[in-house]
Scaffold this active site. Structure first.
Site, PDB file in Angstrom:
ATOM      1  N   ASP A  39       0.905  -1.245  -0.191  1.00  0.00           N
ATOM      2  CA  ASP A  39       0.025  -0.064   0.016  1.00  0.00           C
ATOM      3  C   ASP A  39       0.797   1.332  -0.170  1.00  0.00           C
ATOM      4  O   ASP A  39       0.590   2.075  -0.843  1.00  0.00           O
ATOM      5  CB  ASP A  39      -0.830   0.040   1.344  1.00  0.00           C
TER       6      ASP A  39
ATOM      7  N   TYR B 178      -1.199  -8.222   7.600  1.00  0.00           N
ATOM      8  CA  TYR B 178      -2.258  -8.809   7.885  1.00  0.00           C
ATOM      9  C   TYR B 178      -2.096 -10.298   8.608  1.00  0.00           C
ATOM     10  O   TYR B 178      -3.070 -10.946   9.059  1.00  0.00           O
ATOM     11  CB  TYR B 178      -3.213  -8.782   7.288  1.00  0.00           C
TER      12      TYR B 178
END
Ligand code: AR6
Length: 178
Positions: free
Chosen positions: A35, A130
């Protein structure tokens, strides 16, 4: 034409495809990992466009332009945070994470189809910060992409963009390379 599924070790921000997928968070306002790399490469115009999207739910996907990237579009999707225990029997929680990860691939391809996109590159969603187990995530990714592309679809080329060689090996095995 049968869709082409490939694995490649690369920095996704460098790829000349119609759309790259971003493993974002629910705010869509940037972060670390892939990201952060995508926002740095696309420039501040990407963040400005993301601000107008009002966030994104886990398992959903939303598109922006690619701005300074070679890719025309960025499809932002939000993977699940891994809560399960990969080495124990499946719990309901594990299945929910699996379902949400599959949804990221399905919804991203639906958005790509709506944009008449032909080539898409995916990172290994949820397998970094994550914490989703890499092999399990790759199995879900390949199975879901294959299932979606069996339907009539504008997308004819999917690149599973792997940042490290271990992830590349997992995808090559699943895709039957070598
Ligand atoms: N090109 C391709 N793959 C990459 C790149 C790159 N430039 N950089 C990292 N990867 P992660 P997540 C791989 O952590 O687990 C962010 O802060 C990386 O090696 O980027 O879904 C978001 O804002 C790994 O295999 O995403 C969220 O808060 C994969 O991309 C959170 O991280 C995904 O790792 C999302 O976590």
């Amino acid at each position: 034409m049968k869709p082409l599924l490939q694995a490649m070790q690369a920095d996704i921000t460098k790829l000349a495809v119609d759309a790259i997928v971003n493993a974002a968070n629910a705010s869509l306002l940037g972060g670390g990992g892939v990201d952060g790399a995508i926002h740095r490469a696309a420039g501040p115009e990407l963040l400005a466009e993301c601000r107008a999207l009002g966030g994104c739910a886990t398992g959903e996907a939303k598109a922006t332009r690619g701005h300074h990237l070679r890719a025309k579009y960025v499809i932002h999707t939000v993977g699940p945070v891994w809560q399960g225990r990969a080495n124990t029997a499946l719990s309901v929680g594990d299945r929910e994470e699996d379902r949400l990860l599959a949804s990221c691939y399905r919804r991203s391809l639906q958005v790509a189809n709506d944009l008449r996109v032909v080539s898409v590159a995916f990172p290994a969603i949820s397998t970094g910060i994550y914490g989703f187990p890499r092999k399990r995530a790759a199995r879900i990714a390949v199975a879901e992409v294959r299932a979606v592309l069996r339907e009539n679809h504008t997308v004819k080329q999917v690149i599973f963009c792997c940042f490290d060689s271990d992830t590349l090996r997992i995808y090559e095995e699943l895709l039957g390379v070598h």
